[in-house]
Design a protein around this motif. Structure first.
Motif, PDB file in Angstrom:
ATOM      1  N   HIS A 166       4.709 -12.791  -8.158  1.00  0.00           N
ATOM      2  CA  HIS A 166       4.901 -11.898  -9.298  1.00  0.00           C
ATOM      3  C   HIS A 166       3.950 -10.707  -9.276  1.00  0.00           C
ATOM      4  O   HIS A 166       4.334  -9.592  -9.625  1.00  0.00           O
ATOM      5  CB  HIS A 166       4.694 -12.665 -10.614  1.00  0.00           C
ATOM      6  CG  HIS A 166       5.659 -13.802 -10.804  1.00  0.00           C
ATOM      7  ND1 HIS A 166       6.765 -14.008 -10.002  1.00  0.00           N
ATOM      8  CD2 HIS A 166       5.684 -14.814 -11.746  1.00  0.00           C
ATOM      9  CE1 HIS A 166       7.424 -15.073 -10.411  1.00  0.00           C
ATOM     10  NE2 HIS A 166       6.789 -15.585 -11.463  1.00  0.00           N
ATOM     11  N   TRP A 167       2.680 -10.926  -8.867  1.00  0.00           N
ATOM     12  CA  TRP A 167       1.648  -9.899  -8.995  1.00  0.00           C
ATOM     13  C   TRP A 167       1.814  -8.764  -7.994  1.00  0.00           C
ATOM     14  O   TRP A 167       1.313  -7.654  -8.212  1.00  0.00           O
ATOM     15  CB  TRP A 167       0.258 -10.528  -8.828  1.00  0.00           C
ATOM     16  CG  TRP A 167      -0.060 -11.487  -9.921  1.00  0.00           C
ATOM     17  CD1 TRP A 167      -0.072 -12.855  -9.852  1.00  0.00           C
ATOM     18  CD2 TRP A 167      -0.379 -11.149 -11.261  1.00  0.00           C
ATOM     19  NE1 TRP A 167      -0.373 -13.405 -11.053  1.00  0.00           N
ATOM     20  CE2 TRP A 167      -0.575 -12.379 -11.956  1.00  0.00           C
ATOM     21  CE3 TRP A 167      -0.518  -9.949 -11.971  1.00  0.00           C
ATOM     22  CZ2 TRP A 167      -0.907 -12.430 -13.312  1.00  0.00           C
ATOM     23  CZ3 TRP A 167      -0.858  -9.996 -13.298  1.00  0.00           C
ATOM     24  CH2 TRP A 167      -1.041 -11.224 -13.969  1.00  0.00           C
ATOM     25  N   VAL A 168       2.538  -9.010  -6.909  1.00  0.00           N
ATOM     26  CA  VAL A 168       2.651  -7.969  -5.870  1.00  0.00           C
ATOM     27  C   VAL A 168       3.423  -6.753  -6.377  1.00  0.00           C
ATOM     28  O   VAL A 168       3.316  -5.656  -5.832  1.00  0.00           O
ATOM     29  CB  VAL A 168       3.315  -8.553  -4.603  1.00  0.00           C
ATOM     30  CG1 VAL A 168       4.843  -8.656  -4.761  1.00  0.00           C
ATOM     31  CG2 VAL A 168       2.975  -7.720  -3.376  1.00  0.00           C
ATOM     32  N   ILE A 169       4.188  -6.971  -7.469  1.00  0.00           N
ATOM     33  CA  ILE A 169       4.972  -5.870  -8.031  1.00  0.00           C
ATOM     34  C   ILE A 169       4.069  -4.753  -8.544  1.00  0.00           C
ATOM     35  O   ILE A 169       4.458  -3.585  -8.590  1.00  0.00           O
ATOM     36  CB  ILE A 169       5.883  -6.386  -9.170  1.00  0.00           C
ATOM     37  CG1 ILE A 169       6.889  -7.408  -8.619  1.00  0.00           C
ATOM     38  CG2 ILE A 169       6.638  -5.231  -9.834  1.00  0.00           C
ATOM     39  CD1 ILE A 169       7.814  -6.862  -7.564  1.00  0.00           C
ATOM     40  N   LEU A 170       2.825  -5.105  -8.925  1.00  0.00           N
ATOM     41  CA  LEU A 170       1.918  -4.078  -9.440  1.00  0.00           C
ATOM     42  C   LEU A 170       1.648  -2.987  -8.417  1.00  0.00           C
ATOM     43  O   LEU A 170       1.427  -1.820  -8.776  1.00  0.00           O
ATOM     44  CB  LEU A 170       0.587  -4.723  -9.870  1.00  0.00           C
ATOM     45  CG  LEU A 170       0.672  -5.672 -11.074  1.00  0.00           C
ATOM     46  CD1 LEU A 170      -0.691  -6.316 -11.330  1.00  0.00           C
ATOM     47  CD2 LEU A 170       1.138  -4.927 -12.314  1.00  0.00           C
ATOM     48  N   VAL A 172       3.669  -1.747  -6.486  1.00  0.00           N
ATOM     49  CA  VAL A 172       4.834  -0.871  -6.392  1.00  0.00           C
ATOM     50  C   VAL A 172       4.648   0.392  -7.250  1.00  0.00           C
ATOM     51  O   VAL A 172       5.269   1.425  -6.998  1.00  0.00           O
ATOM     52  CB  VAL A 172       6.103  -1.643  -6.830  1.00  0.00           C
ATOM     53  CG1 VAL A 172       7.296  -0.711  -7.003  1.00  0.00           C
ATOM     54  CG2 VAL A 172       6.422  -2.730  -5.821  1.00  0.00           C
ATOM     55  N   LEU A 173       3.785   0.311  -8.246  1.00  0.00           N
ATOM     56  CA  LEU A 173       3.597   1.446  -9.142  1.00  0.00           C
ATOM     57  C   LEU A 173       2.913   2.632  -8.474  1.00  0.00           C
ATOM     58  O   LEU A 173       3.072   3.774  -8.919  1.00  0.00           O
ATOM     59  CB  LEU A 173       2.776   1.019 -10.367  1.00  0.00           C
ATOM     60  CG  LEU A 173       3.375  -0.080 -11.242  1.00  0.00           C
ATOM     61  CD1 LEU A 173       2.408  -0.457 -12.350  1.00  0.00           C
ATOM     62  CD2 LEU A 173       4.710   0.373 -11.824  1.00  0.00           C
ATOM     63  N   SER A 174       2.146   2.388  -7.416  1.00  0.00           N
ATOM     64  CA  SER A 174       1.343   3.474  -6.830  1.00  0.00           C
ATOM     65  C   SER A 174       2.175   4.642  -6.290  1.00  0.00           C
ATOM     66  O   SER A 174       1.790   5.807  -6.482  1.00  0.00           O
ATOM     67  CB  SER A 174       0.419   2.937  -5.732  1.00  0.00           C
ATOM     68  OG  SER A 174       1.158   2.391  -4.662  1.00  0.00           O
ATOM     69  N   PRO A 175       3.323   4.396  -5.587  1.00  0.00           N
ATOM     70  CA  PRO A 175       4.108   5.566  -5.142  1.00  0.00           C
ATOM     71  C   PRO A 175       4.612   6.417  -6.306  1.00  0.00           C
ATOM     72  O   PRO A 175       4.724   7.640  -6.183  1.00  0.00           O
ATOM     73  CB  PRO A 175       5.273   4.944  -4.369  1.00  0.00           C
ATOM     74  CG  PRO A 175       4.800   3.605  -3.961  1.00  0.00           C
ATOM     75  CD  PRO A 175       3.914   3.151  -5.071  1.00  0.00           C
ATOM     76  N   PHE A 176       4.908   5.751  -7.450  1.00  0.00           N
ATOM     77  CA  PHE A 176       5.366   6.521  -8.599  1.00  0.00           C
ATOM     78  C   PHE A 176       4.253   7.407  -9.146  1.00  0.00           C
ATOM     79  O   PHE A 176       4.487   8.550  -9.530  1.00  0.00           O
ATOM     80  CB  PHE A 176       5.870   5.579  -9.693  1.00  0.00           C
ATOM     81  CG  PHE A 176       7.196   4.961  -9.380  1.00  0.00           C
ATOM     82  CD1 PHE A 176       8.372   5.655  -9.604  1.00  0.00           C
ATOM     83  CD2 PHE A 176       7.277   3.693  -8.828  1.00  0.00           C
ATOM     84  CE1 PHE A 176       9.601   5.098  -9.314  1.00  0.00           C
ATOM     85  CE2 PHE A 176       8.504   3.132  -8.526  1.00  0.00           C
ATOM     86  CZ  PHE A 176       9.669   3.832  -8.765  1.00  0.00           C
ATOM     87  N   VAL A 177       3.020   6.864  -9.180  1.00  0.00           N
ATOM     88  CA  VAL A 177       1.890   7.678  -9.610  1.00  0.00           C
ATOM     89  C   VAL A 177       1.710   8.862  -8.665  1.00  0.00           C
ATOM     90  O   VAL A 177       1.531  10.006  -9.083  1.00  0.00           O
ATOM     91  CB  VAL A 177       0.601   6.840  -9.665  1.00  0.00           C
ATOM     92  CG1 VAL A 177      -0.614   7.734  -9.967  1.00  0.00           C
ATOM     93  CG2 VAL A 177       0.719   5.735 -10.695  1.00  0.00           C
ATOM     94  N   VAL A 265      -2.303   3.105  -0.995  1.00  0.00           N
ATOM     95  CA  VAL A 265      -2.465   1.987  -1.931  1.00  0.00           C
ATOM     96  C   VAL A 265      -1.427   0.896  -1.691  1.00  0.00           C
ATOM     97  O   VAL A 265      -1.768  -0.294  -1.609  1.00  0.00           O
ATOM     98  CB  VAL A 265      -2.391   2.498  -3.385  1.00  0.00           C
ATOM     99  CG1 VAL A 265      -2.395   1.320  -4.368  1.00  0.00           C
ATOM    100  CG2 VAL A 265      -3.565   3.421  -3.675  1.00  0.00           C
ATOM    101  N   ILE A 266      -0.152   1.274  -1.538  1.00  0.00           N
ATOM    102  CA  ILE A 266       0.879   0.235  -1.423  1.00  0.00           C
ATOM    103  C   ILE A 266       0.868  -0.441  -0.054  1.00  0.00           C
ATOM    104  O   ILE A 266       0.968  -1.658   0.055  1.00  0.00           O
ATOM    105  CB  ILE A 266       2.285   0.799  -1.738  1.00  0.00           C
ATOM    106  CG1 ILE A 266       3.294  -0.367  -1.811  1.00  0.00           C
ATOM    107  CG2 ILE A 266       2.706   1.851  -0.726  1.00  0.00           C
ATOM    108  CD1 ILE A 266       4.634   0.035  -2.376  1.00  0.00           C
TER     109      ILE A 266
END
Length: 601
Positions: A166-170, A172-177, A265-266
């Motif tokens: 579950h935690w690996v999804i976090l 995923v946010l870095s490319p959006f940032v 980051v990702i």
């Protein structure tokens, strides 16, 4: 120009245009992207999971090979389809879109009032709209399809990753940032840089055009103007460099942080986290590690692609703003499509206390002008350069509307009539004419000749303008292409011969009112007198306005109006004005000796 707003409305505007022109292109673009993302997810996740699961459950080599072969055949067929679309279908539809979209731009450009071309901001927007049309339409199609398919593919990949951890999804946010925060900032900086560079690029484009065109070739070679043009080019180039240097530190800084969050980051984050769980906490199986890292790579690139597509959606919107704004520009010179067509023949044409100031100017060009032409009168407008003569005929033809006063045709305001029908009344010949890289016949008719009557009309017009013998001597006669811009066998004529061809346009048109604005400036006095005699003969029973700096031509008029500083200072017949012994008489006498010398020569 009307200002539109909204990222998605702007992109939807282009999609609607494309759909009306070629709906199949939209379907093809979505199908291509769907195939690409499906293949990506299949090979990076589905195939890996299947093979690892098959090995763990003891499936036979034949079963695994059959699955792999079947998938290879399926995606091989899809690849063939992709190649056909990319190499055959898309180039054809690109050309179709380019033609139709530019056609809409050209139609609009032909309708907007003349004042728009004297507005630098409007002209900049029009230039950018034309420049961006082809690339932006394709870009909107690609980015829209890419965004939709990337969202679906990304959801599929993230669901698989979530099922493992579950935690690996976090991560995923870095490319959006990276793409949305820093990418949007980067995009706005580039757009602002482009906007500030437009005026400088126009200088480069102008010099490129002038140096290339034949119209300027003699002056460039026989004078020092090339140095001035080169200086203008260097100023434009220097201006662009100055803008680029000024934006460079901010662009570089934003781009640096964009790359950190988009890639570093990702990739490194998920890899280190997965390794920790596999090697240290031992809470992740090796097969799960393999699927997770493979999914991580796919998710990274899918999300990076998605964020890039979304950034392009915003970027496209900024440029589409110019196109949309231009096409939706509300023309200020109102037409009256429900109005009547002017009655023929023309009984009267009147300027009633007309004043006019060009947009952006503070000084009026025309002040309280009142002129009335009855029936078939021949009116001469005379005066020094800048007196307002050409502006007056522009108002007559309703290329501009007056700021004050009225123009009346047969006693009715010309704005009541349908604009196209009103302008169709005029047969015109101008000093600043243009010859097109087309045949003589097309240059005279200003359209393609279709029937034998068209060709007869062209020959008759060329005879009246005194250039038929020259045209007849050309290899293909009236079907000879003028200039050599597109045809090595094209004809290059003298300035006077070109001017006679331009004058022939008036003879070839069925008109009710003739307007001749210095149409014979390149001719000698004898040839000019002959042209005017032919003009007046062709205009029997019709009103005529003509402008000529050679006042000997004014003797042919029924009435003369002398303008100075935008006002009528003298009016009457030639004999009346000579008897008045005012400014007209003074100008005429000063020119008389020169006329005699030219005619004698």
């Amino acid at each position: 120009m009307n200002k539109q707003s909204g990222v998605f409305p702007n992109n939807l505007f282009i999609l609607k245009l494309v759909f009306r022109i070629c709906p199949g292109r939209i379907a093809a673009e979505f199908l291509l992207k769907a195939i690409g993302y499906t293949a990506w997810v299949f090979y990076s996740i589905v195939l890996v999971k299947y093979v690892l699961h098959a090995i763990e459950t003891g499936q036979s080599f034949g079963e695994i090979a059959l699955f792999i072969t079947g998938s290879a055949l399926f995606f091989g067929t899809c690849n063939w389809f992709e190649q056909w679309v990319e190499t055959s279908y898309k180039p054809k539809t690109d050309a179709l879109l380019f033609e139709k979209l530019n056609g809409q731009l050209y139609d609009k450009a032909a309708q907007v009032e003349l004042a728009c071309y004297e507005d630098a901001e409007f002209y900049n927007r029009y230039t950018m709209a034309v420049k961006e049309t082809e690339t932006r339409a394709s870009s909107v199609l690609e980015t829209t399809a890419d965004t939709v398919c990337a969202v679906i593919a990304g959801i599929g990949v993230m669901v698989n990753m979530y099922m493992i951890d579950h935690w690996v999804i976090l991560f995923v946010l870095s490319p959006f940032v990276g793409k949305f925060l820093f990418g949007s900032m980067h995009n706005r900086l580039l757009y602002a840089r482009d906007q500030e560079s437009v005026s400088h690029r126009r200088k480069l484009d102008y010099v490129n055009r002038v140096v290339y065109l034949q119209d300027y070739a003699k002056e460039i070679r026989m004078s020092g103007i090339f140095r001035v043009l080169k200086k203008t080019y260097e100023e434009g180039y220097s201006g662009i460099n100055t803008v680029v240097r000024r934006f460079a530190p901010r662009v570089a800084g934003v781009h640096f942080w964009q790359n950190i969050f988009t890639f570093l980051v990702i990739f490194q984050g998920v890899l280190l986290y997965s390794l920790y769980r596999t090697m240290v906490s031992r809470t992740l199986e090796v097969s799960e590690f393999a699927v997770l890292t493979s999914a991580m790579v796919s998710a990274s690139w899918i999300l990076i692609g998605l964020s890039e597509s979304l950034i392009k959606v915003f970027q496209n919107s900024l440029y589409i703003e110019n196109l949309r704004g231009f096409l939706s520009y509300e023309i200020k010179m109102k037409d009256n499509p429900e109005g009547p067509a002017p009655a023929k023949p023309v009984q009267s044409l009147e300027l009633n206390r007309v004043s006019f100031t060009y947009p952006g100017a503070s000084t009026p060009v025309l002040r309280d002008i009142s002129i009335r032409i009855e029936g078939s009168e021949k009116i001469a407008l005379v005066g020094h350069n800048g007196a307002g003569k050409t502006t007056l005929v522009k108002l007559l033809m309703r290329l501009y509307d007056p700021n004050h006063g009225q123009l009346l045709l047969n006693g009715r305001d010309i704005r009541d009539y349908r604009l196209g029908s009103y302008r169709a009344l005029f047969g015109t010949a101008f000093q600043d004419f243009r010859i097109f890289a087309m045949t003589v016949a097309e240059n005279v008719l200003m359209r393609q000749p279709v029937t034998a009557a068209d060709y007869h009309c062209v020959r008759d017009a060329l005879v009246k303008s005194g250039v038929y013998d020259k045209v007849a001597s050309l290899p293909k006669g009236i079907d000879t292409v003028l200039t050599r811009e597109f045809d090595e066998d094209g004809a290059v004529l003298s300035g006077g011969e070109y001017q006679k061809i331009a004058v022939a346009r008036a003879f070839a048109k069925e008109f009710e009112i003739a307007v001749f604005d210095e149409p014979s400036s390149a001719l000698d006095p004898v040839a000019e007198y002959g042209i005017y005699q032919s003009m007046l003969a062709a205009c029997q029973g019709k009103p005529v306005f003509f402008i000529s700096h050679r006042l000997s031509m004014a003797t042919l008029a029924d009435r003369i109006y002398m303008l100075e500083n935008g006002t009528v200072i003298e009016t009457g017949t030639h004999d009346q004005l000579m008897a008045l012994n005012g400014k007209y008489a003074d100008m005429f006498r000063k020119q008389a000796e020169k006329y005699a010398e030219e005619v004698g020569a």
